[in-house]
Design a protein around this motif. Structure first.
Motif: not given
Length: 384
Positions: A103-109
């Motif tokens: 979820g954190a990676v997708v939020q970064i993107l």
């Protein structure tokens, strides 16, 4: 603050078993405060720098290697910090489900592409209309600041500190969405992104109509317009991926209704006082008004699910309030009294809590008079 966080982390490792949990949560609250300050610093420093660098690149119609590297670092730092703060914020609260690394990676993107589209649109418009760009930025900042103030956030100790905080958050709202209030944020987010899409389209179209044909070819101008639109579309796509598949409370459109663990509030644990509710961490905004009532289907008003972070999550269950340590009872409903009284009471309580923390091996708890079900939070943070 960094040194204090390291100290609290070491104490959570070295102390006896009954003291480790106390120092661990103090460390988590301090870490959340640090991430908030880093977030504000990043948007006050890296965001204007990114727009300036991109504007120079557009005017010169060329990209130097160091320019491109610096602009990329500024963009990544903005997206990284806002996702990092959201993750640390959830990790520091027991009434919130932790965010996964996916979820954190997708939020970064999500934030990377939306901020990139926003910054490129700003740079294109500023390369032609410098004066009007300044007027536009100030106008947008004022509107966003008044919008945030109208939402009645509760982060600082006094009214004027709260207004200054809202003004700084208004700068963040120039570039991206940032939720500063508990409760239903779906409609506010939709309104914000509709406004952002309209502004990006208007700024890009105005630049396309008046850009300098001598330095920029029509093909390059068309590519820049496509980059702005496709970047914003990718950001919205990753936002939907996050909310539909990777949100800690569950998918947005799940049949369980808004991602809540329970459809109804569980009955209070036996022996728990029905009129006691402990306050949330001071480093986080507290709910007001109807948000405390827990409207049906509200994603951020779900029943608290308490977990031990390092281990596998246990089965959700109601937890009886702790009985050890001093308890400060307040014969007032939480946040029902006027704001100025609330700040005065909180300031006096903070002095009492700090004194009790040094005199008692356990952190004192606050209990407000309320007709609702009791909700236990580990600590009452005093660092902000």
């Amino acid at each position: 603050r960094y040194l204090r966080t390291l100290y609290l982390g070491l104490q959570s490792r070295w102390q006896a078993e009954h003291r480790r949990r106390h120092f661990y949560w103090r460390m988590m609250f301090e870490s959340a405060d640090i991430n908030m300050l880093r977030l504000l610093e990043t948007f006050l420093k890296s965001a204007p720098q990114l727009v300036l660098q991109l504007s120079i690149m557009v005017q010169q119609n060329s990209i130097e290697p160091l320019q491109g590297l610096s602009a990329s670092a500024s963009l990544v730092s903005l997206a990284w910090m806002i996702a990092s703060y959201q993750k640390v914020l959830r990790d520091s609260r027991e009434d919130k489900m932790p965010m996964s690394y996916k979820g954190a990676v997708v939020q970064i993107l999500w934030h990377l592409f939306t901020i990139a589209a926003r910054a490129i649109a700003f740079a294109l418009f500023a390369s032609v209309f410098q004066l009007y760009f300044g007027i536009f930025i100030v106008t947008h900042w004022c509107i966003m600041t008044f919008w945030i103030i109208q939402g009645e956030t509760d982060f600082c100790m006094s009214k004027w500190e709260e207004i200054i905080y809202n003004m700084v958050v208004g700068i963040i709202y120039i570039f991206c969405w940032f939720n500063v209030k508990e409760g239903r944020s779906r409609y506010r987010m939709c309104i914000y992104y509709v406004i952002t899409l309209s502004e990006n389209a208007a700024l890009t179209i105005l630049w396309f109509l008046y850009y300098d044909r001598k330095t920029t070819s029509d093909f390059d101008a068309l590519i820049l317009v496509c980059v702005v639109s496709s970047s914003f579309a990718l950001g919205i796509f990753f936002m939907f991926i996050y909310y539909c598949l990777l949100h800690p409370n569950g998918p947005m459109f799940s049949p369980r209704g808004g991602g809540c663990i329970f459809r109804q509030r569980p009955a209070p644990a036996p022996g728990s006082p029905a009129d006691a509710v402990t306050s949330p961490p001071r480093s986080l905004p507290r709910t007001t008004g109807g948000e405390r009532d827990g409207a049906p289907g509200e994603r951020d008003s779900c029943v608290p699910v308490f977990q031990v972070r390092p281990c596998a999550p246990p089965a959700p269950a109601a937890r009886a309030p702790r009985t050890e340590g001093p308890v400060i009872r307040i014969d007032l409903p939480r946040k029902k009294y006027p704001a100025w009284d609330a700040h005065f009471i909180d300031r006096r309580l903070r002095k009492t809590i700090l004194a009790l923390e040094y005199a008692s091996p356990t952190t004192p708890r606050l209990q407000y008079r309320t007709p609702g079900a009791p909700q236990e939070v580990l600590e009452y943070e005093t660092t902000v």
